[in-house]
Design an enzyme around this catalytic site. Structure first.
Site, PDB file in Angstrom:
ATOM      1  N   CYS A   8      -8.467   6.632   0.314  1.00 48.76           N
ATOM      2  CA  CYS A   8      -8.739   6.590   1.750  1.00 48.76           C
ATOM      3  C   CYS A   8      -8.962   8.029   2.226  1.00 48.76           C
ATOM      4  CB  CYS A   8      -7.633   5.884   2.528  1.00 48.76           C
ATOM      5  SG  CYS A   8      -6.057   6.766   2.651  1.00 48.76           S
ATOM      6  N   ASN A  11      -4.882   9.847   2.398  1.00 45.13           N
ATOM      7  CA  ASN A  11      -3.900   9.416   1.408  1.00 45.13           C
ATOM      8  C   ASN A  11      -2.479   9.365   1.959  1.00 45.13           C
ATOM      9  OD1 ASN A  11      -2.634  10.433  -1.832  1.00 45.13           O
ATOM     10  ND2 ASN A  11      -3.221   8.406  -1.207  1.00 45.13           N
ATOM     11  N   CYS A  13      -1.899   6.615   4.636  1.00 48.81           N
ATOM     12  CA  CYS A  13      -1.766   5.288   5.244  1.00 48.81           C
ATOM     13  C   CYS A  13      -2.255   4.172   4.322  1.00 48.81           C
ATOM     14  CB  CYS A  13      -2.526   5.212   6.570  1.00 48.81           C
ATOM     15  SG  CYS A  13      -1.891   6.292   7.858  1.00 48.81           S
ATOM     16  N   ARG A  14      -3.565   4.026   4.209  1.00 50.06           N
ATOM     17  CA  ARG A  14      -4.143   2.877   3.517  1.00 50.06           C
ATOM     18  C   ARG A  14      -4.035   2.938   2.001  1.00 50.06           C
ATOM     19  NH1 ARG A  14      -9.953   3.181   6.058  1.00 50.06           N
ATOM     20  NH2 ARG A  14      -9.432   5.382   5.793  1.00 50.06           N
ATOM     21  N   SER A  15      -4.457   4.034   1.391  1.00 52.52           N
ATOM     22  CA  SER A  15      -4.456   4.060  -0.084  1.00 52.52           C
ATOM     23  C   SER A  15      -3.046   4.061  -0.682  1.00 52.52           C
ATOM     24  CB  SER A  15      -5.309   5.197  -0.631  1.00 52.52           C
ATOM     25  OG  SER A  15      -4.910   6.452  -0.165  1.00 52.52           O
ATOM     26  N   ASP A 125      -8.510   2.275   9.721  1.00 53.26           N
ATOM     27  CA  ASP A 125      -7.486   3.286   9.474  1.00 53.26           C
ATOM     28  C   ASP A 125      -6.377   3.167  10.520  1.00 53.26           C
ATOM     29  OD1 ASP A 125      -5.976   5.536   8.921  1.00 53.26           O
ATOM     30  OD2 ASP A 125      -7.729   6.835   8.632  1.00 53.26           O
TER      31      ASP A 125
END
Length: 164
Positions: A8, A11, A13-15, A125
């Site tokens: 993401c 690195n 939040c999402r990934s 995001d």
């Protein structure tokens, strides 16, 4: 060994959420000796930091470990180390192509590309939206479908001993 890298923007939040969820699913299937997961960000703003507090909260709520996950930046060598680089959105895919054009032996795709009839193609995001619950649901769905695809493509046996 099948190596998967989730990517993401920063690195945090999402990934890292995808890495933690995917590792949890892999472990529950008894495939931790067959599949590894990691995560990285396009940018280096958060290098060395733990996942965002919103990501940690949603994972804690669901008893999914994020132990050992800290932010790092994508590097060109990742294409040599990972067979699958899984981005959270189209911007991440475009940015990845700027880092390294040649992807021989590495499949680069969005996580939602693995979801049949996905309502979203990009995972928003939550750093900007604050909606960690919705992002969790999308990522969980994507990780499930990705794992199913890996089991099928690589003829992996799950803990139950059945061929998938």
């Amino acid at each position: 060994m099948i190596n998967v890298l989730f990517v993401c923007l920063g690195n945090i939040c999402r990934s890292p959420m995808a890495e933690a969820i995917f590792r949890d699913l892999v472990q529950k299937e008894g495939l931790e000796n067959e599949i590894t997961a990691d995560s990285a960000g396009i940018g280096d703003w958060h290098t060395g930091k733990l996942p965002h507090e919103g990501t940690r909260a949603i994972l804690d709520k669901r008893a999914i470990s994020y132990q050992g996950i800290t932010a790092r930046q994508v590097r060109p060598a990742d294409w040599d180390d990972y067979q699958y680089i899984v981005a959270m959105d189209e911007n991440n895919v475009n940015d990845l192509s700027l880092i390294r054009e040649k992807t021989e032996g590495t499949k680069v795709a969005r996580l939602m590309d693995y979801v049949v009839d996905a309502e979203e193609v990009n995972i928003p995001d939550p750093y900007f939206t604050g909606n960690f619950d919705y992002v969790y649901e999308l990522i969980y769905q994507g990780c499930n479908q990705l794992l199913d695809q890996l089991k099928l493509d690589h003829h992996l046996k799950t803990r139950s001993g059945l061929d998938e």
